[in-house]
Design a protein around this motif. Structure first.
Motif, PDB file in Angstrom:
ATOM      1  N   MET A 100       0.858  -1.191   0.000  1.00 22.96           N
ATOM      2  CA  MET A 100       0.000   0.000   0.000  1.00 22.96           C
ATOM      3  C   MET A 100       0.888   1.231   0.000  1.00 22.96           C
ATOM      4  SD  MET A 100      -3.092   1.095   2.601  1.00 22.96           S
ATOM      5  CE  MET A 100      -4.362   0.272   1.639  1.00 22.96           C
ATOM      6  N   TYR A 101       0.442   2.283  -0.670  1.00 23.94           N
ATOM      7  CA  TYR A 101       1.182   3.545  -0.623  1.00 23.94           C
ATOM      8  C   TYR A 101       0.229   4.698  -0.417  1.00 23.94           C
ATOM      9  CZ  TYR A 101      -0.087   4.891  -5.465  1.00 23.94           C
ATOM     10  OH  TYR A 101      -0.751   5.266  -6.602  1.00 23.94           O
ATOM     11  N   LEU A 102       0.803   5.824   0.025  1.00 23.82           N
ATOM     12  CA  LEU A 102       0.037   7.031   0.292  1.00 23.82           C
ATOM     13  C   LEU A 102       0.328   8.041  -0.808  1.00 23.82           C
ATOM     14  CD1 LEU A 102      -1.879   8.133   2.499  1.00 23.82           C
ATOM     15  CD2 LEU A 102       0.114   9.215   3.549  1.00 23.82           C
ATOM     16  N   ARG A 103      -0.697   8.750  -1.240  1.00 25.94           N
ATOM     17  CA  ARG A 103      -0.536   9.713  -2.321  1.00 25.94           C
ATOM     18  C   ARG A 103      -1.340  10.971  -2.037  1.00 25.94           C
ATOM     19  NH1 ARG A 103      -2.782   7.544  -7.687  1.00 25.94           N
ATOM     20  NH2 ARG A 103      -4.756   8.504  -7.075  1.00 25.94           N
ATOM     21  N   SER A 104      -0.686  12.140  -2.218  1.00 26.34           N
ATOM     22  CA  SER A 104      -1.367  13.430  -2.129  1.00 26.34           C
ATOM     23  C   SER A 104      -0.985  14.241  -3.354  1.00 26.34           C
ATOM     24  CB  SER A 104      -0.949  14.194  -0.863  1.00 26.34           C
ATOM     25  OG  SER A 104      -1.567  13.653   0.274  1.00 26.34           O
ATOM     26  N   THR A 105      -1.946  14.890  -3.957  1.00 20.90           N
ATOM     27  CA  THR A 105      -1.658  15.660  -5.178  1.00 20.90           C
ATOM     28  C   THR A 105      -1.983  17.139  -4.964  1.00 20.90           C
ATOM     29  OG1 THR A 105      -3.870  15.217  -6.060  1.00 20.90           O
ATOM     30  CG2 THR A 105      -2.117  13.684  -6.659  1.00 20.90           C
ATOM     31  N   THR A 106      -1.204  17.973  -5.611  1.00 21.12           N
ATOM     32  CA  THR A 106      -1.398  19.406  -5.521  1.00 21.12           C
ATOM     33  C   THR A 106      -0.866  20.053  -6.793  1.00 21.12           C
ATOM     34  OG1 THR A 106      -0.998  21.376  -4.158  1.00 21.12           O
ATOM     35  CG2 THR A 106       0.816  19.816  -4.380  1.00 21.12           C
ATOM     36  N   SER A 107      -1.163  21.316  -6.994  1.00 14.02           N
ATOM     37  CA  SER A 107      -0.657  22.061  -8.147  1.00 14.02           C
ATOM     38  C   SER A 107       0.287  23.149  -7.648  1.00 14.02           C
ATOM     39  CB  SER A 107      -1.821  22.681  -8.924  1.00 14.02           C
ATOM     40  OG  SER A 107      -1.354  23.412 -10.031  1.00 14.02           O
ATOM     41  N   LYS A 108       1.470  23.230  -8.257  1.00 11.17           N
ATOM     42  CA  LYS A 108       2.490  24.161  -7.793  1.00 11.17           C
ATOM     43  C   LYS A 108       3.166  24.879  -8.955  1.00 11.17           C
ATOM     44  CE  LYS A 108       2.066  23.462  -3.385  1.00 11.17           C
ATOM     45  NZ  LYS A 108       1.635  24.555  -2.475  1.00 11.17           N
ATOM     46  N   GLU A 109       3.788  26.016  -8.616  1.00 14.53           N
ATOM     47  CA  GLU A 109       4.570  26.772  -9.590  1.00 14.53           C
ATOM     48  C   GLU A 109       5.951  26.140  -9.705  1.00 14.53           C
ATOM     49  OE1 GLU A 109       4.738  31.366  -9.820  1.00 14.53           O
ATOM     50  OE2 GLU A 109       6.571  30.778  -8.761  1.00 14.53           O
ATOM     51  N   ALA A 110       6.401  25.939 -10.931  1.00 13.22           N
ATOM     52  CA  ALA A 110       7.705  25.303 -11.143  1.00 13.22           C
ATOM     53  C   ALA A 110       8.490  26.062 -12.202  1.00 13.22           C
ATOM     54  CB  ALA A 110       7.533  23.850 -11.560  1.00 13.22           C
ATOM     55  N   PHE A 111       9.825  25.977 -12.095  1.00 17.97           N
ATOM     56  CA  PHE A 111      10.713  26.588 -13.087  1.00 17.97           C
ATOM     57  C   PHE A 111      11.558  25.500 -13.741  1.00 17.97           C
ATOM     58  CE2 PHE A 111       9.672  30.374 -10.721  1.00 17.97           C
ATOM     59  CZ  PHE A 111       9.704  31.381 -11.679  1.00 17.97           C
ATOM     60  N   PHE A 112      11.454  25.419 -15.061  1.00 12.06           N
ATOM     61  CA  PHE A 112      12.325  24.560 -15.858  1.00 12.06           C
ATOM     62  C   PHE A 112      13.324  25.493 -16.519  1.00 12.06           C
ATOM     63  CE2 PHE A 112       8.307  22.449 -15.371  1.00 12.06           C
ATOM     64  CZ  PHE A 112       8.626  21.126 -15.161  1.00 12.06           C
ATOM     65  N   GLY A 113      14.498  25.646 -15.882  1.00  7.27           N
ATOM     66  CA  GLY A 113      15.411  26.691 -16.306  1.00  7.27           C
ATOM     67  C   GLY A 113      14.794  28.025 -15.920  1.00  7.27           C
ATOM     68  N   ARG A 114      14.549  28.894 -16.906  1.00 10.37           N
ATOM     69  CA  ARG A 114      13.921  30.184 -16.635  1.00 10.37           C
ATOM     70  C   ARG A 114      12.424  30.180 -16.969  1.00 10.37           C
ATOM     71  NH1 ARG A 114      18.227  34.728 -18.909  1.00 10.37           N
ATOM     72  NH2 ARG A 114      19.951  34.203 -17.470  1.00 10.37           N
ATOM     73  N   GLU A 115      11.953  29.073 -17.517  1.00 12.08           N
ATOM     74  CA  GLU A 115      10.552  29.007 -17.931  1.00 12.08           C
ATOM     75  C   GLU A 115       9.667  28.586 -16.760  1.00 12.08           C
ATOM     76  OE1 GLU A 115       7.808  27.061 -21.497  1.00 12.08           O
ATOM     77  OE2 GLU A 115       9.888  26.452 -21.246  1.00 12.08           O
ATOM     78  N   LYS A 116       8.655  29.420 -16.485  1.00 16.85           N
ATOM     79  CA  LYS A 116       7.748  29.135 -15.366  1.00 16.85           C
ATOM     80  C   LYS A 116       6.495  28.426 -15.860  1.00 16.85           C
ATOM     81  CE  LYS A 116       5.254  32.425 -13.427  1.00 16.85           C
ATOM     82  NZ  LYS A 116       4.861  33.600 -12.607  1.00 16.85           N
ATOM     83  N   LYS A 117       6.098  27.377 -15.138  1.00 17.94           N
ATOM     84  CA  LYS A 117       4.883  26.642 -15.464  1.00 17.94           C
ATOM     85  C   LYS A 117       4.200  26.212 -14.173  1.00 17.94           C
ATOM     86  CE  LYS A 117       6.491  24.648 -19.849  1.00 17.94           C
ATOM     87  NZ  LYS A 117       6.712  23.384 -20.601  1.00 17.94           N
TER      88      LYS A 117
END
Length: 401
Positions: A100-117
């Motif tokens: 069994m495993y535990l999972r929580s999901t969320t949406s976050k701001e991320a930077f791939f190099g200088r590109e924000k997504k």
């Protein structure tokens, strides 16, 4: 008795249909609509079933999970949260579970190099790869040390790796920033192309559960979900009962959580799809019946209009069978014409369904079934007028005005 050759019968039918093409087109409208409806119903039914199969493809029938039972006016922050240590206790006390495993999901701001997504982040404990069938394509999965010490590492979904690093393989060893923290990419999942209960693995970033807790990525409104795997389908109910018993003393209020199995949900979803398909088929059948009644009415009128012609045929020795077959084949010709037009229209209708985002899966079998329905309906409803024509008395038919 003179037996009319089949070729001569078909020629006469063709002449009658061509001479009355407007009437034939109007008569066949019901068959056209019925044929199109049958094809679309079967395509929608198949599309729905395939969509359900894709949705649950990452979960076997042995999968069990613990979800919050959402209700009205529920205070999300007051719900008792599942914790990684609870999963360890569950596994220690439940011999019916493989893992069994535990999972929580969320949406976050991320930077791939200088590109924000903005990206989906899934915090998971170990076991998610095996239980949810998410194999690693490149690199490695989280180690026990990564989980226990909350290391700054992540595993990427296939699509998110390719979109931001060119290829899945090149993403391994690179780094990204999520909510102000830098993470090393240690692995990339194999492409799945299906959802995982509302989550797309291909476009998600996975990280150790402890890491997400340490970096405060999970707030009070983030509700964890536990996903487990039973030893086999025969012990699922026992696994669920033992799991519920453990949760009863681990949580202050376990009634807020529901313990379910994937098999039951899959069956329920498929049954719902089948019920909808049968409902739509019933509607299509009604359309066919209306179309068949239209054909029957037109044939009755045709018999009246051609009574003297029937009398002449009878007078020169044409058999009842030949006359019956002439009108019956004429009816089936109308059904065949309507069926062909309906099939042709379905090719135009299928692409239009994409606009509505309704899943469709066209099939040759659906088209064949629709054609059979069309011709059969015409034959069934055309039989009685054909029979009435065949039993007319020659003298009465010749004297008919």
């Amino acid at each position: 008795m003179i037996t009319m050759r089949l070729s001569e019968t078909l020629r006469m039918i063709g002449v009658n249909l061509v001479q009355n093409k407007s009437k034939v087109l109007l008569t066949s409208l019901g068959i056209i609509i019925g044929t199109l409806t049958i094809i679309m119903v079967i395509a929608i039914g198949r599309g729905g079933e395939e969509q359900i199969a894709r949705q649950y493809s990452n979960m076997s029938a042995e999968t069990v999970y613990v979800n919050v039972s959402f209700g009205q006016d529920m205070d999300m922050s007051a719900i008792p949260k599942l914790k990684p240590e609870y999963i360890k206790t569950v596994l220690e006390e439940n011999p019916y579970l493989k893992g069994m495993y535990l999972r929580s999901t969320t949406s976050k701001e991320a930077f791939f190099g200088r590109e924000k997504k903005y990206i989906n982040v899934a915090a998971v404990t170990n076991g998610y790869v095996e239980i949810s069938n998410l194999p690693i394509a490149f690199g490695a999965d989280f180690s026990d040390t990564d989980q226990e010490e909350g290391q700054q590492v992540v595993v990427l979904g296939s699509d998110i790796a390719k979109e931001n690093f060119g290829s899945a393989e090149e993403a391994v060893g690179q780094s990204i920033r999520i909510d102000g923290h830098s993470y090393e990419i240690i692995g990339v999942l194999k492409k799945k192309s299906e959802g995982l209960q509302g989550l797309s693995p291909d476009s998600t970033v996975f990280m150790p559960y402890q890491t997400a807790l340490d970096n405060e990525l999970l707030d009070d409104f983030t509700i964890p979900q536990a996903v487990g795997l039973a030893q086999n389908t025969g012990v699922i109910e026992k696994a669920k009962a033992r799991l519920k018993s453990t949760l009863d003393y681990l949580l202050d209020d376990s009634t807020m959580y529901a313990v379910e199995d994937a098999g039951s949900r899959i069956d329920a979803a498929l049954e719902s799809a089948r019920t909808m398909k049968m409902l739509l088929i019933s509607v299509a059948a009604i359309v066919f019946i209306v179309g068949g009644i239209g054909i029957m009415n037109v044939l009755f009128v045709s018999v009246k209009e051609r009574t003297r012609e029937i009398g002449i045929l009878k007078a020169i020795g044409t058999s009842k069978f030949d006359i019956l077959m002439q009108f019956l084949l004429e009816s089936m010709g109308i059904g065949l014409f309507g069926g062909i037009i309906g099939v042709a229209l379905s090719y135009a209708a299928m692409p239009l369904m994409k606009i509505t985002e309704i899943a469709v899966s066209p099939s040759v079998g659906g088209q064949v079934a629709a054609m059979v329905f069309a011709v059969s309906t015409a034959a069934i409803f055309g039989f009685y007028p054909a029979y009435k024509a065949s039993v007319l008395k020659p003298i009465d038919a010749l004297n008919y005005e």
